[in-house]
Design a protein around this motif. Structure first.
Motif, PDB file in Angstrom:
ATOM      1  N   PHE A 102     -32.522  40.300 -30.054  1.00 44.80           N
ATOM      2  CA  PHE A 102     -33.617  40.128 -29.099  1.00 44.80           C
ATOM      3  C   PHE A 102     -33.868  38.651 -28.804  1.00 44.80           C
ATOM      4  O   PHE A 102     -34.025  38.244 -27.647  1.00 44.80           O
ATOM      5  CB  PHE A 102     -34.885  40.790 -29.633  1.00 44.80           C
ATOM      6  N   LEU A 103     -33.935  37.828 -29.856  1.00 43.52           N
ATOM      7  CA  LEU A 103     -34.191  36.394 -29.660  1.00 43.52           C
ATOM      8  C   LEU A 103     -33.081  35.752 -28.832  1.00 43.52           C
ATOM      9  O   LEU A 103     -33.335  34.886 -27.987  1.00 43.52           O
ATOM     10  CB  LEU A 103     -34.306  35.690 -31.022  1.00 43.52           C
ATOM     11  N   LYS A 104     -31.858  36.177 -29.070  1.00 39.59           N
ATOM     12  CA  LYS A 104     -30.729  35.653 -28.301  1.00 39.59           C
ATOM     13  C   LYS A 104     -30.878  36.010 -26.825  1.00 39.59           C
ATOM     14  O   LYS A 104     -30.578  35.206 -25.933  1.00 39.59           O
ATOM     15  CB  LYS A 104     -29.433  36.237 -28.874  1.00 39.59           C
TER      16      LYS A 104
ATOM     17  N   VAL B 121     -38.694  29.231 -29.574  1.00 37.24           N
ATOM     18  CA  VAL B 121     -38.653  30.194 -30.675  1.00 37.24           C
ATOM     19  C   VAL B 121     -38.805  29.436 -31.991  1.00 37.24           C
ATOM     20  O   VAL B 121     -38.044  28.511 -32.272  1.00 37.24           O
ATOM     21  CB  VAL B 121     -37.331  30.992 -30.677  1.00 37.24           C
ATOM     22  N   ARG B 122     -39.785  29.829 -32.766  1.00 38.07           N
ATOM     23  CA  ARG B 122     -39.977  29.236 -34.101  1.00 38.07           C
ATOM     24  C   ARG B 122     -39.839  30.371 -35.116  1.00 38.07           C
ATOM     25  O   ARG B 122     -40.604  31.333 -35.092  1.00 38.07           O
ATOM     26  CB  ARG B 122     -41.356  28.576 -34.184  1.00 38.07           C
TER      27      ARG B 122
ATOM     28  N   PRO C 112     -43.734  29.455 -23.033  1.00 38.53           N
ATOM     29  CA  PRO C 112     -43.878  30.680 -23.840  1.00 38.53           C
ATOM     30  C   PRO C 112     -43.348  30.468 -25.260  1.00 38.53           C
ATOM     31  O   PRO C 112     -42.285  29.860 -25.452  1.00 38.53           O
ATOM     32  CB  PRO C 112     -43.032  31.697 -23.070  1.00 38.53           C
ATOM     33  N   LEU C 113     -44.101  30.972 -26.230  1.00 37.55           N
ATOM     34  CA  LEU C 113     -43.772  30.754 -27.635  1.00 37.55           C
ATOM     35  C   LEU C 113     -43.562  32.084 -28.351  1.00 37.55           C
ATOM     36  O   LEU C 113     -44.379  33.001 -28.222  1.00 37.55           O
ATOM     37  CB  LEU C 113     -44.899  29.971 -28.332  1.00 37.55           C
ATOM     38  N   ILE C 114     -42.453  32.169 -29.100  1.00 43.57           N
ATOM     39  CA  ILE C 114     -42.224  33.310 -29.988  1.00 43.57           C
ATOM     40  C   ILE C 114     -42.258  32.787 -31.423  1.00 43.57           C
ATOM     41  O   ILE C 114     -41.467  31.917 -31.797  1.00 43.57           O
ATOM     42  CB  ILE C 114     -40.870  33.987 -29.727  1.00 43.57           C
ATOM     43  N   LEU C 115     -43.199  33.294 -32.197  1.00 43.29           N
ATOM     44  CA  LEU C 115     -43.258  32.981 -33.625  1.00 43.29           C
ATOM     45  C   LEU C 115     -42.702  34.190 -34.372  1.00 43.29           C
ATOM     46  O   LEU C 115     -43.349  35.236 -34.443  1.00 43.29           O
ATOM     47  CB  LEU C 115     -44.692  32.686 -34.056  1.00 43.29           C
ATOM     48  N   ALA C 116     -41.459  34.068 -34.860  1.00 34.94           N
ATOM     49  CA  ALA C 116     -40.767  35.187 -35.511  1.00 34.94           C
ATOM     50  C   ALA C 116     -40.806  34.991 -37.020  1.00 34.94           C
ATOM     51  O   ALA C 116     -40.392  33.942 -37.519  1.00 34.94           O
ATOM     52  CB  ALA C 116     -39.322  35.266 -35.022  1.00 34.94           C
TER      53      ALA C 116
ATOM     54  N   LEU D  62     -45.953  35.410 -28.519  1.00 35.31           N
ATOM     55  CA  LEU D  62     -45.563  36.644 -29.210  1.00 35.31           C
ATOM     56  C   LEU D  62     -45.392  36.363 -30.690  1.00 35.31           C
ATOM     57  O   LEU D  62     -44.584  35.514 -31.080  1.00 35.31           O
ATOM     58  CB  LEU D  62     -44.253  37.190 -28.634  1.00 35.31           C
ATOM     59  N   LEU D  63     -46.175  37.046 -31.514  1.00 36.05           N
ATOM     60  CA  LEU D  63     -45.999  37.003 -32.966  1.00 36.05           C
ATOM     61  C   LEU D  63     -45.173  38.230 -33.333  1.00 36.05           C
ATOM     62  O   LEU D  63     -45.633  39.364 -33.208  1.00 36.05           O
ATOM     63  CB  LEU D  63     -47.355  37.030 -33.677  1.00 36.05           C
ATOM     64  N   LEU D  64     -43.950  37.993 -33.751  1.00 34.57           N
ATOM     65  CA  LEU D  64     -42.992  39.069 -34.001  1.00 34.57           C
ATOM     66  C   LEU D  64     -42.531  38.987 -35.453  1.00 34.57           C
ATOM     67  O   LEU D  64     -42.171  37.910 -35.932  1.00 34.57           O
ATOM     68  CB  LEU D  64     -41.794  38.909 -33.058  1.00 34.57           C
ATOM     69  N   PHE D  65     -42.567  40.098 -36.167  1.00 35.49           N
ATOM     70  CA  PHE D  65     -42.187  40.047 -37.576  1.00 35.49           C
ATOM     71  C   PHE D  65     -41.347  41.258 -37.954  1.00 35.49           C
ATOM     72  O   PHE D  65     -41.390  42.304 -37.306  1.00 35.49           O
ATOM     73  CB  PHE D  65     -43.428  39.979 -38.479  1.00 35.49           C
ATOM     74  N   THR D  66     -40.557  41.078 -39.010  1.00 35.99           N
ATOM     75  CA  THR D  66     -39.836  42.199 -39.620  1.00 35.99           C
ATOM     76  C   THR D  66     -40.464  42.492 -40.972  1.00 35.99           C
ATOM     77  O   THR D  66     -40.932  41.588 -41.662  1.00 35.99           O
ATOM     78  CB  THR D  66     -38.342  41.888 -39.807  1.00 35.99           C
TER      79      THR D  66
END
Length: 722
Positions: free
Chosen positions: A360-362, A371-372, A470-474, A502-506
């Motif tokens: 997804f990040l790719k 992306v952080r 836009p920021l994605i914090l994974a 977007l705060l995205l976590f596994t």
């Protein structure tokens, strides 16, 4: 009644207070008994629930609060310990003018330092008495290259012992004993071995590096470390059967046969740390080295690099997660419309969470986006702010010294004004454990103040971005995050920035610790892959056609749709040519841990599953019943129904009889391994008697079953096959 009036009168109030006190005493006595019961059973979560209930009955009773703090520590709820301690201390000071009880203060201090108790869940003392517990043994042998004075040697050995004890305890082990120039440490956990193995290996590397630093000062000191892992049998929390003796001897032998500043480990200790440490096989030696495949452990592996390699050519393909990827893409399109979102990718170990995240990040990086990625790791759960601190070190290239130029760059980026920079420089220095370049007053900041200021500072760092990009914090593996990192993430989730975010976590699909509510947000839950995707997966992995149709069919059946199982089973069959079936005692370590955790999640039913595994590929209720304990017999039907609902067992109807079987062959193998050889033979003999007497209905091939149980009842090997 004379002297009694309506409610509100003095006689009535006295009577009501008396009744209330009686009921409160009765409730507390019942709660104490229930709490003791669940602690003896090893059910930490239920014990914690009743400890909270007991503490809430009378919040000023310190013994009740001490019980609650003990349960919170056993459950790993360090954040709640810190919050509750503030309330308890405030009440004690305001109402009684005293400090809280010593037990409470000691638990609080451990939580502040990030060192909760490493607890072992008490085992049941009813039948069956014995169960397997995996252990890792670490032996440190100290030698001297040039120091000849015995007194000086003794002094350096004492220092190495002190270093070793500190590091073993830090990583969750127990310094078992030391004698002469040899120190022995143990790492054990009744449920999961993965984290324990990683801890032990990183501890060994840490000890080696510390001793190397001493040797570099010209002291002529060297150390060699041996690590071996093997199941032990544990009867209760105070007694263990001596199977572990061989493991200790193996670890000591590795240490004594190693070279200068070397960490040697057997395959049993290493196989669960794939992707965490770099190692090389050591050629077999005829000089008496233990008969185990031995590896030289070189260093730990950068978790960032491992994540970047997920989509490499040598890795398994991205298969069967198109629906989940589309859902993530929809969320991202929504975020780009100047919105914010929190989203989780959940699933059991091996379901492909990291691969989906990486893919997804790719895909998102085709447009302007920052992306952080934050990596939570099992060995850093007790280190406050570790993944955040790691990200800051990486982003600002922090070296061994925190110089003024780097500090200015950090503070300019997050908009910290001059009056506060000196103070926050000290905060960063303490949290990152890097000394400041500038000299001056170096009094440490008290930890309560330090952590509060670090939360504010790290929150700013995590949301740092140019303009309104836009920021994605994974966050990878949020279930391993320390309480302070989780507190920062919760703050960001409650009050996200105005720009697209977007705060995205596994996260593994397990019950999170108390106070962590990330599992309640919007998420996708990764389940097993369907057969068509498994076949595609197998074809991609076996593109050279090493595996025939028969083996491919076995992998599809045994993998249970779990991508990790497919990977490990393909490697197993590719590395063991001419093998047409998986031996039950040769399960790959990663699979063994996964299956063990799944069995333990069934609670007391895991003992019932061990008996069911003895019966064969399928069994009837009537055949299982005579093998059950009295407690199991009382509610056998509801237990079987629960195991079917949790997809541990499945059933079919044959000739009017209900036949039960394990949902997965590998799960049956793991359940069988939990039994001691003596217990297995006893159960096989009892089953053989039932089948021969024909007192109990059995499946469609009785002669085959009788032959099987007769053979197994006579087998003497501890690792007997099934």
């Amino acid at each position: 009644m004379e002297g009694w009036e309506l409610s509100g009168s003095e006689p009535f109030d006295d009577w009501a207070i008396g009744i209330r006190d009686q009921m409160e005493t009765l409730a507390l006595n019942r709660l104490k008994k229930v709490l003791k019961h669940y602690k003896n059973q090893g059910d930490i979560q239920k014990a914690l629930f009743h400890a909270r209930s007991m503490a809430s009955v009378n919040i000023d009773q310190e013994p009740f609060q001490a019980e609650l703090f003990t349960s919170l520590e056993e459950a790993g709820c360090q954040e709640e310990i810190l919050e509750r301690f503030k309330e308890i201390r405030s009440r004690c000071r305001d109402l009684f003018g005293i400090e809280p009880d010593d037990r409470i203060r000691q638990i609080y201090e451990r939580a502040i330092n990030g060192k909760g108790l490493i607890t072992s869940v008490p085992l049941r003392k009813t039948e069956p008495l014995l169960e397997w517990r995996p252990m890792i043994y670490l032996a440190i042998a100290v030698s001297f290259l040039s120091v000849e004075d015995p007194d000086e040697q003794f002094g350096w050995v004492e220092r190495v012992i002190e270093i070793s004890h500190t590091l073993i305890e830090h990583y969750g082990g127990i310094p078992a004993q030391h004698f002469g120039t040899l120190i022995v440490g143990t790492f054990g956990h009744p449920h999961i071995r993965e984290q324990m193995s990683i801890h032990a290996l990183l501890c060994a590397l840490g000890i080696r590096n510390k001793v190397d630093a001493i040797a570099a000062s010209g002291q002529g000191l060297s150390v060699c470390i041996g690590i071996h892992g093997e199941p032990a049998i544990v009867a209760d929390k105070n007694t263990s059967v001596s199977l572990a003796g061989n493991a200790i001897k193996t670890a000591i032998s590795l240490a004594e046969n190693g070279k200068h500043s070397e960490v040697l480990a057997t395959g049993q200790a290493l196989e669960r740390t794939h992707g965490h440490v770099l190692s090389h096989p050591v050629p077999d030696s005829p000089d008496g080295t233990p008969p185990h495949r031995t590896y030289r452990v070189i260093s730990s592996i950068d978790v960032r690099q491992r994540f970047r390699e997920i989509d490499g050519e040598s890795k398994p393909p991205f298969v069967g997660r198109e629906t989940e990827l589309y859902r993530l893409t929809e969320i991202w399109e929504r975020v780009l419309q100047s919105q914010c979102a929190i989203f989780g990718i959940r699933g059991e170990k091996g379901m492909g969470k990291s691969r989906l995240l990486c893919h997804f990040l790719k895909k998102t990086q085709t447009g302007p986006v920052l992306v952080r990625t934050i990596f939570c790791r099992p060995e850093t759960q007790g280190s406050p702010f570790f993944p955040m601190a790691d990200e800051i070190r990486e982003s600002f290239a922090v070296g061994k010294l925190l110089d003024q130029k780097t500090l200015e760059k950090m503070f300019d980026a997050v908009g910290i004004r001059s009056p506060y920079r000196h103070r926050l420089g000290k905060v960063l220095s303490q949290i990152l454990e890097v000394p400041l370049e500038s000299s001056g007053e170096n009094t440490p900041i008290p930890k309560e103040e330090l952590y509060q200021e670090a939360i504010e500072l790290f929150t700013r760092f995590m949301l740092l971005r140019p303009d309104k990009t836009p920021l994605i914090l994974a966050i990878e593996d949020i279930h391993w995050g320390d309480p302070y990192t989780l507190r920062i993430l919760k703050r960001i989730g409650v009050a996200p920035p105005a720009a697209p975010f977007l705060l995205l976590f596994t996260s593994r699909d397990t019950a999170d610790r108390s106070g962590v509510d990330f599992w309640r947000v919007e998420h996708v839950l990764l389940g097993p892959l369907p057969s068509r995707d498994i076949r595609t997966f197998l074809e991609e992995m076996d593109h050279q056609g090493q595996l025939g149709p028969e083996i491919m069919g076995k992998i599809e059946k045994d993998s249970d749709g779990i991508p990790l199982f497919v990977e490990e089973l393909v490697r197993y069959y590719q590395n063991t040519p001419n093998t047409h079936s998986l031996h039950p005692c040769q399960l790959p370590g990663t699979l063994e841990d996964f299956l063990a955790h799944k069995l333990h999640s069934t609670g007391e039913n895991r003992f019932l599953l061990g008996k069911a595994a003895v019966l064969g590929e399928s069994f009837t209720r009537e055949l299982l019943l005579p093998l059950c304990s009295e407690e199991e017999k009382k509610n056998l039907d509801s237990r079987l129904e629960g195991l079917i609902q949790s997809k541990i067992l499945k059933f079919t109807e044959v000739d009017g009889h209900i036949l039960y079987s394990f949902s997965n062959t590998l799960l049956r193998y793991r359940a069988y391994q939990t039994l001691t050889d003596r217990r297995r033979r006893e159960l096989h003999r009892r089953t053989l008697h039932l089948l021969e007497s024909r007192e109990t209905p059995f499946s469609h091939d009785p002669e085959k079953e009788i032959h099987f149980h007769r053979k197994m009842s006579e087998h003497q090997g501890r690792r007997s096959p099934i």
